[in-house]
Write an enzyme that holds these catalytic residues in place. Structure first.
Site, PDB file in Angstrom:
ATOM      1  N   ARG A   1       0.865  -1.177   0.000  1.00 55.56           N
ATOM      2  CA  ARG A   1       0.000   0.000   0.000  1.00 55.56           C
ATOM      3  C   ARG A   1       0.903   1.229   0.000  1.00 55.56           C
ATOM      4  O   ARG A   1       1.956   1.232   0.657  1.00 55.56           O
ATOM      5  CB  ARG A   1      -0.887   0.042   1.245  1.00 55.56           C
ATOM      6  CG  ARG A   1      -2.084  -0.873   1.198  1.00 55.56           C
ATOM      7  CD  ARG A   1      -3.164  -0.394   0.220  1.00 55.56           C
ATOM      8  NE  ARG A   1      -4.345  -1.242   0.216  1.00 55.56           N
ATOM      9  CZ  ARG A   1      -4.516  -2.287  -0.602  1.00 55.56           C
ATOM     10  NH1 ARG A   1      -3.594  -2.618  -1.491  1.00 55.56           N
ATOM     11  NH2 ARG A   1      -5.632  -2.994  -0.540  1.00 55.56           N
TER      12      ARG A   1
ATOM     13  N   GLU B   1      -2.870   8.227  -3.841  1.00 58.30           N
ATOM     14  CA  GLU B   1      -3.107   7.436  -5.051  1.00 58.30           C
ATOM     15  C   GLU B   1      -4.360   7.948  -5.739  1.00 58.30           C
ATOM     16  O   GLU B   1      -5.433   7.832  -5.143  1.00 58.30           O
ATOM     17  CB  GLU B   1      -3.257   5.969  -4.658  1.00 58.30           C
ATOM     18  CG  GLU B   1      -3.195   5.016  -5.821  1.00 58.30           C
ATOM     19  CD  GLU B   1      -3.120   3.565  -5.339  1.00 58.30           C
ATOM     20  OE1 GLU B   1      -2.078   3.190  -4.782  1.00 58.30           O
ATOM     21  OE2 GLU B   1      -4.115   2.857  -5.514  1.00 58.30           O
TER      22      GLU B   1
ATOM     23  N   HIS C   1      -1.891   0.556  -9.501  1.00 56.86           N
ATOM     24  CA  HIS C   1      -2.503  -0.427  -8.593  1.00 56.86           C
ATOM     25  C   HIS C   1      -3.078  -1.606  -9.392  1.00 56.86           C
ATOM     26  O   HIS C   1      -4.281  -1.867  -9.367  1.00 56.86           O
ATOM     27  CB  HIS C   1      -3.590   0.250  -7.745  1.00 56.86           C
ATOM     28  CG  HIS C   1      -3.876  -0.467  -6.463  1.00 56.86           C
ATOM     29  ND1 HIS C   1      -4.151   0.186  -5.294  1.00 56.86           N
ATOM     30  CD2 HIS C   1      -3.934  -1.794  -6.162  1.00 56.86           C
ATOM     31  CE1 HIS C   1      -4.370  -0.703  -4.335  1.00 56.86           C
ATOM     32  NE2 HIS C   1      -4.244  -1.904  -4.842  1.00 56.86           N
TER      33      HIS C   1
HETATM   34  P1  NAP Z   1      -0.733 -11.623   4.782  1.00 56.95           P
HETATM   35  O1  NAP Z   1      -0.816 -13.030   4.315  1.00 56.95           O
HETATM   36  O2  NAP Z   1      -1.458 -11.223   6.027  1.00 56.95           O
HETATM   37  O3  NAP Z   1       0.823 -11.267   4.940  1.00 56.95           O
HETATM   38  C1  NAP Z   1       1.254 -10.096   5.533  1.00 56.95           C
HETATM   39  C2  NAP Z   1       2.670 -10.310   6.055  1.00 56.95           C
HETATM   40  O4  NAP Z   1       3.124  -9.062   6.599  1.00 56.95           O
HETATM   41  C3  NAP Z   1       2.780 -11.347   7.151  1.00 56.95           C
HETATM   42  O5  NAP Z   1       3.891 -12.157   6.882  1.00 56.95           O
HETATM   43  C4  NAP Z   1       3.005 -10.526   8.420  1.00 56.95           C
HETATM   44  O6  NAP Z   1       3.804 -11.264   9.330  1.00 56.95           O
HETATM   45  C5  NAP Z   1       3.735  -9.304   7.861  1.00 56.95           C
HETATM   46  N1  NAP Z   1       3.581  -8.112   8.700  1.00 56.95           N
HETATM   47  C6  NAP Z   1       2.443  -7.581   9.192  1.00 56.95           C
HETATM   48  N2  NAP Z   1       2.713  -6.491   9.923  1.00 56.95           N
HETATM   49  C7  NAP Z   1       4.060  -6.334   9.891  1.00 56.95           C
HETATM   50  C8  NAP Z   1       4.950  -5.394  10.457  1.00 56.95           C
HETATM   51  N3  NAP Z   1       4.515  -4.407  11.241  1.00 56.95           N
HETATM   52  N4  NAP Z   1       6.273  -5.509  10.200  1.00 56.95           N
HETATM   53  C9  NAP Z   1       6.737  -6.538   9.431  1.00 56.95           C
HETATM   54  N5  NAP Z   1       5.930  -7.461   8.857  1.00 56.95           N
HETATM   55  C10 NAP Z   1       4.617  -7.360   9.090  1.00 56.95           C
HETATM   56  O7  NAP Z   1      -1.233 -10.608   3.673  1.00 56.95           O
HETATM   57  P2  NAP Z   1      -1.254 -10.811   2.084  1.00 56.95           P
HETATM   58  O8  NAP Z   1      -2.497 -11.506   1.681  1.00 56.95           O
HETATM   59  O9  NAP Z   1       0.061 -11.361   1.643  1.00 56.95           O
HETATM   60  O10 NAP Z   1      -1.425  -9.290   1.613  1.00 56.95           O
HETATM   61  C11 NAP Z   1      -0.525  -8.276   2.015  1.00 56.95           C
HETATM   62  C12 NAP Z   1      -0.989  -6.922   1.557  1.00 56.95           C
HETATM   63  O11 NAP Z   1      -0.738  -6.777   0.167  1.00 56.95           O
HETATM   64  C13 NAP Z   1      -2.494  -6.667   1.665  1.00 56.95           C
HETATM   65  O12 NAP Z   1      -2.864  -6.272   2.981  1.00 56.95           O
HETATM   66  C14 NAP Z   1      -2.727  -5.559   0.655  1.00 56.95           C
HETATM   67  O13 NAP Z   1      -2.651  -4.288   1.270  1.00 56.95           O
HETATM   68  C15 NAP Z   1      -1.576  -5.730  -0.317  1.00 56.95           C
HETATM   69  N6  NAP Z   1      -2.061  -6.118  -1.671  1.00 56.95           N
HETATM   70  C16 NAP Z   1      -1.829  -5.295  -2.720  1.00 56.95           C
HETATM   71  C17 NAP Z   1      -2.259  -5.646  -3.991  1.00 56.95           C
HETATM   72  C18 NAP Z   1      -2.013  -4.740  -5.163  1.00 56.95           C
HETATM   73  O14 NAP Z   1      -2.849  -4.677  -6.040  1.00 56.95           O
HETATM   74  N7  NAP Z   1      -0.875  -4.084  -5.249  1.00 56.95           N
HETATM   75  C19 NAP Z   1      -2.950  -6.853  -4.187  1.00 56.95           C
HETATM   76  C20 NAP Z   1      -3.178  -7.674  -3.102  1.00 56.95           C
HETATM   77  C21 NAP Z   1      -2.726  -7.298  -1.830  1.00 56.95           C
HETATM   78  P3  NAP Z   1       3.678 -11.015  10.925  1.00 56.95           P
HETATM   79  O15 NAP Z   1       2.227 -11.091  11.256  1.00 56.95           O
HETATM   80  O16 NAP Z   1       4.528 -12.068  11.554  1.00 56.95           O
HETATM   81  O17 NAP Z   1       4.250  -9.655  11.139  1.00 56.95           O
END
Ligand code: NAP
Length: 314
Positions: A232, A261, A280
């Site tokens: 994000r 954005e 995005h």
């Molecule tokens: P996820 O499975 O929940 O993975 C998030 C990761 O981030 C986990 O490994 C978590 O580990 C880590 N994390 C969370 N808070 C943290 C912190 N403060 N410091 C370091 N690491 C941290 O989520 P996901 O499904 O992969 O999606 C991630 C994000 O990608 C979404 O929330 C969304 O905003 C973004 N996204 C963007 C697009 C796009 O179009 N560009 C598409 C899809 C998703 P821990 O809990 O151990 O910290």
């Protein structure tokens, strides 16, 4: 009057969603909300990222479900939903592959100066091949640092292994299973910034991650390092990044998301040659978006009927 459940949505939604939802819900446009209370609205569907906060929920007191088209729910006040007992649905996992593909596309494009090369190859200036122009950065064998080795981060790591990249990661908690499966090494935030040739952001936007890449973090990266953001926009401090790129403190950035954005059209970042921007597009493939449409609608309909959602954040 329609007997269908009335659902507030930031219209227009896609043609696919319009088709799938026909005869099942009656959409109410966000713009038509007005000022007063709307007791007839029983569901909320967030297609883009309209803000859903406590004051909005006050005005739609009979909402039974909030369904989000996408995995990131930072635009929804989850505490406000939780305190009212409203389930929030999203679409995790379906988009891991597409978003990870995009991260690799951006990483490769920034490292190998693909967009600059494309412009040059089309321009009048391209009159002869010159082996000394547009020298980029090696991808294969380079060190990749992933912030957020979660669902998407792990898919990025899988792909990077195919390029023989060494994989470092940082989460709040180490993930031993993912480490073993991906030959990834857990490091501190600072070590990741100092050691990685490519830093890829895959964290959700939370209070903790907002601005997690700012001036001091960019200063820890090397002048040859590349930042890729598919998470994000607000995870990165835009002004600090602009200065770091302008003064070549880092080599390049490739951003699928920005803050704000879109960026103002006259923003300096848009004029820098060492930046690649996409609007995005992480999950924007025909196949993934179709699945997201189906899942987000299934979550919405389940919530309207008082049944468990397929994917529930709250
Ligand atoms: P996820 O499975 O929940 O993975 C998030 C990761 O981030 C986990 O490994 C978590 O580990 C880590 N994390 C969370 N808070 C943290 C912190 N403060 N410091 C370091 N690491 C941290 O989520 P996901 O499904 O992969 O999606 C991630 C994000 O990608 C979404 O929330 C969304 O905003 C973004 N996204 C963007 C697009 C796009 O179009 N560009 C598409 C899809 C998703 P821990 O809990 O151990 O910290």
């Amino acid at each position: 009057m329609s007997q269908l459940p009335m659902v507030l949505a930031d219209l227009p939604v896609s043609r696919e969603l319009t088709r799938l939802a026909r005869g099942q819900v009656e959409w109410v446009a966000w713009d038509s909300l007005g000022q007063g209370t709307r007791p007839e609205i029983v569901g909320i569907f967030t297609y883009g990222h309209p803000r859903v906060d406590a004051s909005l929920l006050e005005r739609v007191p009979n909402v039974r479900v909030i369904s989000n088209f996408g995995v990131g729910v930072d635009h929804i006040d989850l505490e406000a939903a939780r305190s009212r007992g409203i389930p929030v649905g999203n679409t995790p996992d379906l988009l891991n592959g597409a978003t990870a593909d995009m991260a690799l596309a951006l990483l490769l494009a920034a490292g190998r100066r693909l967009v600059e090369g494309d412009y040059y190859a089309r321009s009048k200036q391209f009159t002869r091949y010159d082996p000394s122009y547009m020298i980029g950065m090696e991808v294969h064998g380079a060190t990749l640092g992933i912030f957020g080795l979660g669902r998407i981060g792990q898919e990025v790591a899988k792909r990077a292994r195919g390029f023989g990249m060494k994989i470092l990661y940082h989460n709040r908690q180490p993930n031993p299973e993912a480490e073993a499966a991906l030959a990834a090494r857990y490091v501190s935030k600072n070590a990741l910034l100092a050691e990685a040739d490519y830093v890829v952001l895959c964290v959700p936007l939370t209070q903790e991650t907002r601005g997690m890449i700012g001036k001091s973090e960019l200063a820890m990266m090397r002048p040859t390092s590349i930042l890729v953001n598919v998470a994000r926009g607000p995870v990165v401090d835009t002004e600090a990044l602009t200065q770091a790129l302008l003064h070549r403190e880092i080599y390049a950035a490739a951003l699928d998301v920005t803050d704000p954005e879109p960026l103002p059209r006259d923003h300096l970042l848009l004029r820098l040659p060492n930046v690649i921007l996409t609007p995005h597009l992480g999950s924007a493939t025909e196949q993934t978006r179709r699945q997201m449409a189906e899942r987000s609608l299934a979550n919405l309909l389940a919530g309207l009927k008082g049944e468990p959602l397929l994917n529930r954040v709250v």
